[in-house]
Design a protein around this motif. Structure first.
Motif, PDB file in Angstrom:
ATOM      1  N   UNK A  13       0.840  -1.210   0.000  1.00 38.94           N
ATOM      2  CA  UNK A  13       0.000   0.000   0.000  1.00 38.94           C
ATOM      3  C   UNK A  13       0.868   1.250   0.000  1.00 38.94           C
ATOM      4  N   UNK A  14       1.966   1.238   0.764  1.00 41.36           N
ATOM      5  CA  UNK A  14       2.866   2.391   0.807  1.00 41.36           C
ATOM      6  C   UNK A  14       3.613   2.552  -0.511  1.00 41.36           C
ATOM      7  N   UNK A  15       4.065   1.419  -1.090  1.00 43.31           N
ATOM      8  CA  UNK A  15       4.742   1.479  -2.382  1.00 43.31           C
ATOM      9  C   UNK A  15       3.802   2.030  -3.451  1.00 43.31           C
ATOM     10  N   UNK A  16       2.537   1.614  -3.386  1.00 36.11           N
ATOM     11  CA  UNK A  16       1.548   2.079  -4.342  1.00 36.11           C
ATOM     12  C   UNK A  16       1.330   3.588  -4.231  1.00 36.11           C
ATOM     13  N   UNK A  17       1.283   4.100  -3.002  1.00 33.79           N
ATOM     14  CA  UNK A  17       1.111   5.543  -2.808  1.00 33.79           C
ATOM     15  C   UNK A  17       2.271   6.302  -3.454  1.00 33.79           C
TER      16      UNK A  17
ATOM     17  N   UNK B  13      13.165  -1.646   2.700  1.00 33.86           N
ATOM     18  CA  UNK B  13      13.677  -2.590   1.697  1.00 33.86           C
ATOM     19  C   UNK B  13      12.526  -3.175   0.877  1.00 33.86           C
ATOM     20  N   UNK B  14      11.435  -3.523   1.541  1.00 34.34           N
ATOM     21  CA  UNK B  14      10.297  -4.105   0.845  1.00 34.34           C
ATOM     22  C   UNK B  14       9.654  -3.093  -0.092  1.00 34.34           C
ATOM     23  N   UNK B  15       9.510  -1.856   0.363  1.00 30.25           N
ATOM     24  CA  UNK B  15       8.919  -0.804  -0.473  1.00 30.25           C
ATOM     25  C   UNK B  15       9.743  -0.599  -1.739  1.00 30.25           C
ATOM     26  N   UNK B  16      11.061  -0.496  -1.588  1.00 34.48           N
ATOM     27  CA  UNK B  16      11.935  -0.274  -2.744  1.00 34.48           C
ATOM     28  C   UNK B  16      11.872  -1.449  -3.699  1.00 34.48           C
ATOM     29  N   UNK B  17      11.842  -2.684  -3.167  1.00 37.91           N
ATOM     30  CA  UNK B  17      11.755  -3.865  -4.029  1.00 37.91           C
ATOM     31  C   UNK B  17      10.457  -3.864  -4.828  1.00 37.91           C
ATOM     32  N   UNK B  18       9.342  -3.502  -4.179  1.00 35.02           N
ATOM     33  CA  UNK B  18       8.056  -3.460  -4.870  1.00 35.02           C
ATOM     34  C   UNK B  18       8.031  -2.364  -5.938  1.00 35.02           C
ATOM     35  N   UNK B  19       8.658  -1.233  -5.651  1.00 32.72           N
ATOM     36  CA  UNK B  19       8.716  -0.149  -6.627  1.00 32.72           C
ATOM     37  C   UNK B  19       9.600  -0.527  -7.815  1.00 32.72           C
ATOM     38  N   UNK B  20      10.736  -1.170  -7.535  1.00 30.85           N
ATOM     39  CA  UNK B  20      11.618  -1.608  -8.621  1.00 30.85           C
ATOM     40  C   UNK B  20      10.895  -2.580  -9.550  1.00 30.85           C
ATOM     41  N   UNK B  21      10.040  -3.433  -8.972  1.00 25.21           N
ATOM     42  CA  UNK B  21       9.297  -4.399  -9.784  1.00 25.21           C
ATOM     43  C   UNK B  21       8.336  -3.703 -10.739  1.00 25.21           C
TER      44      UNK B  21
END
Length: 508
Positions: free
Chosen positions: A150-154, A294-302
């Motif tokens: 949800x944070x990566x999406x924002x 780390x999880x947010x950055x990984x999701x954004x990189x994807x």
């Protein structure tokens, strides 16, 4: 009988801290809101329009001062024999109403609940240059999930919004930090053993105040730099005026985790995360915050949102006392010129983060939530500063009135233009002076004026005056150029729409 005193006329002034918006300003904002709403909608968020008035009780901790319910907000006390006395207030932001709405309708709403809201908010604060008591906010929030997705999406959505409204890649950056990392740093400071002239703080009674002092010092990093923060964490420092500012009283060893945290930004996200790991020491909550980043950055990189758009930046500390996890801030990186002619970066235009205590006040249960708020007025100012907005919007085509008895004919003309999607109006003032009609069209910034007197009507023709071209010719054209490119010409009446459209296309 004494003569009744005449009431003075009211002054036609805008209340202090407020302003009026006209024509182009209103249109530009509406268009920007529509673009942002389009991005929010594309991401699956639903619109919500909540009441502009909330109870002060519902605003609760969102107020700047909960001990004075009319401080910081526009509030009034209602007296109802059935309900008792209650304080009401104009909403301070769009987050507090969301908390109330979700708590009130949680059984009917899907979970997670994804909503966006746009509208004015009011703050009863001291106004200043560019700081008004009424302004627009444009929010999107996800309530009911603790997933870092949800944070990566924002963050991704915020980047898309900036590009959608005209801020190109390279002119902005989304900076991300985490409240939990800072909590880990504060644990590493070891406040229980602070040496201070006023004595060490009682760990349970005064810890919140000491941490708040450290947060305020961290917030000054951009202004005073690394050494300035070290001084303020320690004994203190002299400011620009020469006045001495007392420090917090930390030792060099206790200050080191804070400084390490503030200076941990590396050449890339991976290096920054490694440096942050050193800053939090053995703090468990600090490592939890790093894992979330780390999880947010990984999701954004994807999703192909790389470090050219979204980065981890420990200097994002504003509002950390309010948030419970990841925080993010959108900053415009291009330079503008201030009032004194000095170059400076434009700065922040949006911010948000995770605040998992959002609904707890109403339900007693923790409900995870995350969201962002975009400063629409700030974005509009940025686009104007970069020359990316048309400063003068076109007005309507004006059909002039040469014969009052033929008003129906003139109305038929504007009806044809409007049906074709062209903005148009008939001059409704006193038509006696034709010059005043053209002056009106100029004041309206009209692209063209349509003229048809009795002679033209009998011949089945109209005169069209290209007002934009006419103004350009009047400024710098020679007589030969004026003859070659006349700004007024006649066309058959049935070519009205086609000729006006040709003129408008030529002006774009």
């Amino acid at each position: 009988m004494a003569k009744q005193k005449k009431q003075p006329r009211p002054k036609a002034i805008t209340p202090k801290g407020f302003r009026d918006y006209f024509g182009t300003e209103v249109t530009e904002r509406a268009e920007m809101l529509q673009k942002i709403a389009g991005v929010y909608h594309r991401y699956g968020f639903d619109a919500l329009e909540s009441s502009a008035v909330e109870t002060v009780e519902a605003l609760g901790k969102f107020l700047p001062d909960v001990d004075r319910p009319n401080e910081g907000v526009f509030a009034w006390q209602e007296d109802d024999a059935k309900e008792g006395q209650d304080w009401l207030a104009l909403r301070y932001d769009l987050t507090a109403p969301l908390a109330r709405v979700f708590a009130q309708y949680r059984n009917d709403l899907p979970t997670p609940y994804r909503r966006y809201a746009m509208g004015p908010v009011w703050r009863n604060e001291k106004p200043g240059p560019g700081r008004f008591r009424q302004f627009y906010q444009c929010d999107a929030d996800t309530v009911g999930t603790s997933s870092m997705a949800a944070d990566a999406e924002i963050c991704a959505m915020l980047a898309d919004c900036l590009e959608e409204v005209g801020i190109p890649r390279g002119d902005y950056v989304i900076r991300v930090n985490n409240r939990k990392v800072l909590e880990g740093v504060l644990e590493a400071v070891d406040l229980a053993n602070v040496s201070n002239p006023n004595g060490p703080p009682d760990y349970y009674d005064d810890m919140g105040e000491w941490q708040a002092n450290i947060l305020r010092t961290i917030d000054k990093f951009d202004k005073v730099g690394e050494q300035g923060v070290r001084d303020l964490l320690g004994e203190g420092r002299k400011d620009a005026s020469g006045a001495f500012i007392d420090g917090i009283g930390l030792s060099d060893a206790q200050s080191e985790p804070v400084v390490a945290f503030l200076t941990s930004k590396g050449v890339n996200n991976a290096e920054t995360l490694q440096n942050l790991s050193s800053a939090v020491g053995s703090s468990e909550i600090g490592y939890e915050g790093i894992r979330e980043l780390e999880e947010i950055i990984a999701l954004l990189n994807a999703q192909n949102y790389q470090a050219d758009r979204i980065i981890i930046d420990p200097s994002v500390v504003r509002g950390l006392g309010y948030y419970t996890g990841p925080v993010y801030e959108a900053e415009l990186t291009f330079e503008i010129t201030d009032d004194k002619g000095r170059p400076r970066q434009f700065g922040s235009v949006a911010g948000g983060g995770r605040y998992d205590d959002l609904v707890r006040r109403f339900t007693g249960q923790e409900v995870p939530a995350t969201g962002v708020s975009i400063g629409v007025d700030r974005l509009l100012s940025a686009l104007h500063a970069k020359g990316r907005m048309d400063q003068t919007a076109k007005g309507p085509v004006v059909v002039t009135v040469m014969d009052r008895s033929r008003m129906a004919d003139y109305q038929a003309m504007v009806a044809e233009l409007r049906t074709a999607g062209i903005r148009a109006e008939v001059y409704l003032g006193n038509p006696k002076n034709f010059g005043n009609q053209l002056k009106y069209a100029d004041k309206r910034n009209s692209p063209a004026a349509v003229i048809q007197g009795s002679d033209e009507h009998d011949k089945g023709i109209i005169q069209i005056k290209d007002l934009i071209l006419g103004a350009k010719i009047a400024e710098n054209a020679t007589y030969e150029e004026w003859k070659e490119r006349p700004s007024q010409f006649e066309v058959p009446r049935d070519q009205l729409v086609a000729k006006i459209r040709e003129i408008l296309d030529g002006q774009d």
